[in-house]
Motif scaffolding. Structure first.
Motif, mmCIF file in Angstrom:
data_model
loop_
_atom_site.group_PDB
_atom_site.id
_atom_site.type_symbol
_atom_site.label_atom_id
_atom_site.label_comp_id
_atom_site.label_asym_id
_atom_site.label_seq_id
_atom_site.Cartn_x
_atom_site.Cartn_y
_atom_site.Cartn_z
ATOM 1 N N GLU A 155 0.826 -1.216 0.000
ATOM 2 C CA GLU A 155 0.000 0.000 0.000
ATOM 3 C C GLU A 155 0.859 1.266 0.000
ATOM 4 O OE1 GLU A 155 -2.634 -0.393 3.319
ATOM 5 O OE2 GLU A 155 -3.930 -1.839 2.300
ATOM 6 N N LEU A 156 1.842 1.259 -0.885
ATOM 7 C CA LEU A 156 2.770 2.385 -0.948
ATOM 8 C C LEU A 156 2.094 3.660 -1.425
ATOM 9 C CD1 LEU A 156 6.077 0.803 -2.342
ATOM 10 C CD2 LEU A 156 5.571 1.567 -0.021
ATOM 11 N N GLN A 157 1.062 3.530 -2.267
ATOM 12 C CA GLN A 157 0.387 4.731 -2.758
ATOM 13 C C GLN A 157 -0.236 5.503 -1.598
ATOM 14 O OE1 GLN A 157 -3.532 4.978 -5.150
ATOM 15 N NE2 GLN A 157 -1.949 5.072 -6.712
ATOM 16 N N GLU A 158 -0.916 4.789 -0.716
ATOM 17 C CA GLU A 158 -1.542 5.447 0.426
ATOM 18 C C GLU A 158 -0.493 6.075 1.342
ATOM 19 O OE1 GLU A 158 -2.148 2.477 -0.672
ATOM 20 O OE2 GLU A 158 -4.262 2.500 -1.274
ATOM 21 N N ALA A 159 0.636 5.355 1.542
ATOM 22 C CA ALA A 159 1.681 5.862 2.437
ATOM 23 C C ALA A 159 2.355 7.106 1.869
ATOM 24 C CB ALA A 159 2.718 4.770 2.692
ATOM 25 N N THR A 160 2.690 7.067 0.577
ATOM 26 C CA THR A 160 3.410 8.196 -0.022
ATOM 27 C C THR A 160 2.512 9.414 -0.189
ATOM 28 O OG1 THR A 160 2.949 7.281 -2.227
ATOM 29 C CG2 THR A 160 5.081 6.755 -1.235
ATOM 30 N N THR A 161 1.241 9.200 -0.537
ATOM 31 C CA THR A 161 0.341 10.341 -0.682
ATOM 32 C C THR A 161 0.059 10.989 0.671
ATOM 33 O OG1 THR A 161 -1.534 8.786 -0.650
ATOM 34 C CG2 THR A 161 -0.772 9.558 -2.798
ATOM 35 N N GLY A 162 -0.034 10.170 1.704
ATOM 36 C CA GLY A 162 -0.205 10.733 3.046
ATOM 37 C C GLY A 162 0.996 11.577 3.452
ATOM 38 N N LEU A 163 2.188 11.069 3.148
ATOM 39 C CA LEU A 163 3.413 11.809 3.442
ATOM 40 C C LEU A 163 3.476 13.100 2.639
ATOM 41 C CD1 LEU A 163 6.237 11.885 4.805
ATOM 42 C CD2 LEU A 163 7.102 10.621 2.808
ATOM 43 N N LEU A 164 3.093 13.032 1.375
ATOM 44 C CA LEU A 164 3.119 14.210 0.506
ATOM 45 C C LEU A 164 2.118 15.262 0.978
ATOM 46 C CD1 LEU A 164 4.449 15.266 -2.111
ATOM 47 C CD2 LEU A 164 2.504 14.325 -3.364
ATOM 48 N N GLU A 165 0.956 14.824 1.419
ATOM 49 C CA GLU A 165 -0.050 15.764 1.904
ATOM 50 C C GLU A 165 0.430 16.491 3.156
ATOM 51 O OE1 GLU A 165 -4.828 15.938 2.990
ATOM 52 O OE2 GLU A 165 -3.833 14.001 2.664
ATOM 53 N N ASN A 166 1.094 15.761 4.037
ATOM 54 C CA ASN A 166 1.629 16.384 5.244
ATOM 55 C C ASN A 166 2.747 17.364 4.910
ATOM 56 O OD1 ASN A 166 -0.087 14.941 6.940
ATOM 57 N ND2 ASN A 166 1.341 13.222 7.128
ATOM 58 N N LEU A 167 3.520 17.028 3.899
ATOM 59 C CA LEU A 167 4.652 17.864 3.515
ATOM 60 C C LEU A 167 4.213 19.145 2.816
ATOM 61 C CD1 LEU A 167 7.788 17.930 3.424
ATOM 62 C CD2 LEU A 167 7.633 16.876 1.156
ATOM 63 N N LEU A 168 3.241 19.021 1.905
ATOM 64 C CA LEU A 168 2.802 20.173 1.103
ATOM 65 C C LEU A 168 1.673 20.953 1.753
ATOM 66 C CD1 LEU A 168 2.761 18.569 -2.476
ATOM 67 C CD2 LEU A 168 4.576 19.952 -1.450
ATOM 68 N N GLY A 169 0.931 20.309 2.603
ATOM 69 C CA GLY A 169 -0.274 20.923 3.151
ATOM 70 C C GLY A 169 -1.484 20.499 2.345
ATOM 71 N N SER A 170 -2.621 20.455 2.991
ATOM 72 C CA SER A 170 -3.829 19.930 2.363
ATOM 73 C C SER A 170 -4.249 20.720 1.127
ATOM 74 C CB SER A 170 -4.983 19.902 3.374
ATOM 75 O OG SER A 170 -4.686 19.056 4.447
ATOM 76 N N GLU A 171 -4.105 22.049 1.171
ATOM 77 C CA GLU A 171 -4.566 22.888 0.069
ATOM 78 C C GLU A 171 -3.741 22.646 -1.185
ATOM 79 O OE1 GLU A 171 -7.165 25.028 -0.484
ATOM 80 O OE2 GLU A 171 -7.931 24.087 1.333
ATOM 81 N N VAL A 172 -2.417 22.702 -1.066
ATOM 82 C CA VAL A 172 -1.540 22.480 -2.219
ATOM 83 C C VAL A 172 -1.707 21.060 -2.738
ATOM 84 C CG1 VAL A 172 0.856 22.410 -3.021
ATOM 85 C CG2 VAL A 172 0.113 24.199 -1.431
ATOM 86 N N TYR A 173 -1.772 20.104 -1.829
ATOM 87 C CA TYR A 173 -1.938 18.701 -2.210
ATOM 88 C C TYR A 173 -3.222 18.504 -3.009
ATOM 89 C CZ TYR A 173 -2.838 13.693 -1.647
ATOM 90 O OH TYR A 173 -3.130 12.374 -1.872
ATOM 91 N N LYS A 174 -4.301 19.157 -2.584
ATOM 92 C CA LYS A 174 -5.588 19.027 -3.271
ATOM 93 C C LYS A 174 -5.494 19.528 -4.704
ATOM 94 C CE LYS A 174 -8.674 22.109 -2.477
ATOM 95 N NZ LYS A 174 -9.684 22.988 -1.828
ATOM 96 N N TYR A 175 -4.728 20.593 -4.926
ATOM 97 C CA TYR A 175 -4.633 21.188 -6.255
ATOM 98 C C TYR A 175 -3.826 20.332 -7.232
ATOM 99 C CZ TYR A 175 -6.743 25.508 -4.594
ATOM 100 O OH TYR A 175 -7.622 26.438 -4.078
#
Length: 367
Positions: free
Chosen positions: A223-243
Motif C-alpha cells: 500500500e505504498l500509494q496510500e503511504a506516499t500520498t499521506g506523506l506528501l499531503e503532510n509535507l505540502l499541506g492539504s490545500e496544495v496537495y488538493k490542487y
C-alpha cells in the motif's frame, strides 16, 4: 517491432482501457457489491502513458518523421475522437439527468460553455485549475497526453534556440501538474530509443518480466500509494496537495512506470523470438485495440446514460452487465464513425497547413 510484440502492446492497451472502465463503473447505485479488479483505474492510466511514449517515439521514426506529418497525424488522431466525445458527453449528461438525476449527483453540469471550450482546447488541467469535462472524468489524461505530444514534437523536430524557447513556453503554460507526470511518458520514449530488450537473452527477458510483476505486486501489497500520498499531503499541506488532483500519486506512479518499462523490455526480449501468425486470436486483439481510444474517451458518459435509461436493480450483477453490453455496442458504433473521420481530418489538416505555408512563403517573396 515484430508482430508478436505489437500484438502484446495492443492487448495491454485494451486491458488497460477495460480496467479504467471497470473502475469508473464500480458504483453502488449500479451494482451493490464492489467489482473485482475495480481499483486499477489510475494505475492503468500510468500504463497508457508509458505505452503512449513508446508508440509515439516509434511512429516518429517511421511515417511521422517530420514536424508536419507528426503534427497532422497527432491532431487528427486526438481530435477526431476528442471533439465528438466532448459534445456527446454534454448531450448524454443532459438526457441522462432528465431520466435519473441521482445517477449524476457527483458530476458537474454548470458552466457548460467553459467546460466545452476548455476540453476542446485541452486546457482542463493547467497549473492548479481542474475543469472536469462534465461526467467524463477520464478525459483528464487525454489533455495531459496532448501536451506531451507538443513537447515531444518540439524536442524531436525543432533545434537550437527555437526548440528551447518553444519547450519553455509550453512548460510555463502547463504548470506543475502536467509536468510532474511527463517523466513517466518520456520513459516510454527512452524505452524505444534505447532499444532496451532487443539484446537481452531469453532468460534475462523472463527475469525482467518477473521483476516487473514482483514490483507491481509489492506496490499493491505494501500500500505504498496510500503511504506516499499521506506523506506528501503532510509535507505540502492539504490545500496544495488538493490542487495536484490527478498528479498527486506521482511518487508511486514513477515506481509503477519503471515496473511497466521492465515488463515491456522483458516481453520484447521474449517475443522477438516468437513468430506469430495472423490467426483468429490476433485479429480479435487487433479489433479490440482499434476501439481502445473511443472506449476510453466515451465509456464514462455512455455508462451513466445507459444506466439512467435501463434504471435497473443494483442488487446482483444483471444491471451492470446490461449497461456494459450497451456501452460496448455504442463504442463500436461510434468508434467506427470516428475512425473514418480521423483519416478525413488528417487530409483536411494537411491541405490547410500546406495552403497556409504556401501563402506565407508567397507573402515573404512579395515583401
Amino acid at each position: 517491432m515484430n508482430r508478436a510484440f505489437s500484438v502484446y502492446l495492443d492487448l495491454i492497451r485494451f486491458v488497460a482501457a477495460f480496467l479504467v472502465f471497470v473502475y469508473q463503473s464500480n458504483q453502488r447505485i449500479i451494482i451493490e457489491k464492489p467489482l473485482p479488479l475495480s481499483d486499477y483505474g489510475h494505475s492503468s492510466v500510468i500504463v497508457f502513458f508509458v505505452l503512449s511514449g513508446y508508440v509515439i517515439s516509434y511512429v516518429s521514426t517511421r511515417n511521422e518523421n517530420d514536424l508536419f506529418s507528426f503534427g497532422v497525424a497527432r491532431f487528427a488522431r486526438v481530435f477526431s475522437v476528442a471533439v465528438p466525445a466532448v459534445f456527446l458527453t454534454c448531450v448524454l449528461d443532459l438526457a441522462g439527468r432528465s431520466l435519473y438525476p441521482e445517477m449524476y449527483a457527483s458530476y458537474p453540469i454548470d458552466n457548460i460553455l467553459v467546460r466545452i471550450v476548455s476540453s476542446i482546447f485541452m486546457l482542463n488541467e493547467l497549473w492548479f485549475v481542474s475543469i472536469t469535462s462534465f461526467s467524463n472524468v477520464p478525459y483528464w489524461s487525454i489533455t495531459y497526453e496532448w501536451w506531451y505530444y507538443l513537447i515531444f514534437g518540439a524536442a524531436n523536430f525543432l533545434s537550437g534556440r527555437l526548440r528551447v524557447v518553444t519547450i519553455g513556453a509550453v512548460a510555463l503554460i502547463l504548470g506543475p501538474k502536467i509536468l510532474l507526470l511527463l517523466p513517466i511518458w518520456y520513459l516510454g520514449v527512452f524505452l524505444h530509443r534505447s532499444k532496451l530488450g532487443e539484446d537481452l537473452k531469453l532468460f534475462e527477458g523472463i527475469v525482467m518480466v518477473l521483476l516487473s510483476v514482483l514490483l507491481i505486486t509489492l506496490l499493491r501489497v505494501m500500500e505504498l500509494q496510500e503511504a506516499t500520498t499521506g506523506l506528501l499531503e503532510n509535507l505540502l499541506g492539504s490545500e496544495v496537495y488538493k490542487y495536484l488532483t490527478f498528479s498527486k500519486f506521482f511518487l508511486t506512479d514513477y515506481l509503477l512506470a519503471i515496473a511497466v518499462a521492465l515488463n515491456f523490455a522483458g516481453m520484447k526480449a521474449v517475443l522477438l523470438r516468437v513468430d506469430l501468425d495472423q490467426n483468429g486470436l490476433v485479429r480479435v486483439v487487433r479489433f479490440c485495440a482499434s476501439y481502445t481510444f473511443s472506449l476510453y474517451l466515451l465509456h464514462q458518459p455512455l455508462f451513466l446514460f445507459w444506466a439512467a435509461v435501463v434504471n435497473g436493480d443494483p442488487n446482483g450483477s444483471m444491471f451492470w452487465w446490461q449497461v456494459t453490453v450497451l456501452v460496448f455496442l455504442s463504442v463500436v458504433l461510434i468508434g467506427s464513425w470516428t475512425e473514418k473521420k480521423k483519416d478525413w481530418l488528417k487530409t483536411v489538416s494537411a491541405r490547410a497547413l500546406s495552403s497556409f505555408n504556401r501563402a506565407a512563403k508567397a507573402r515573404e517573396e512579395f515583401l
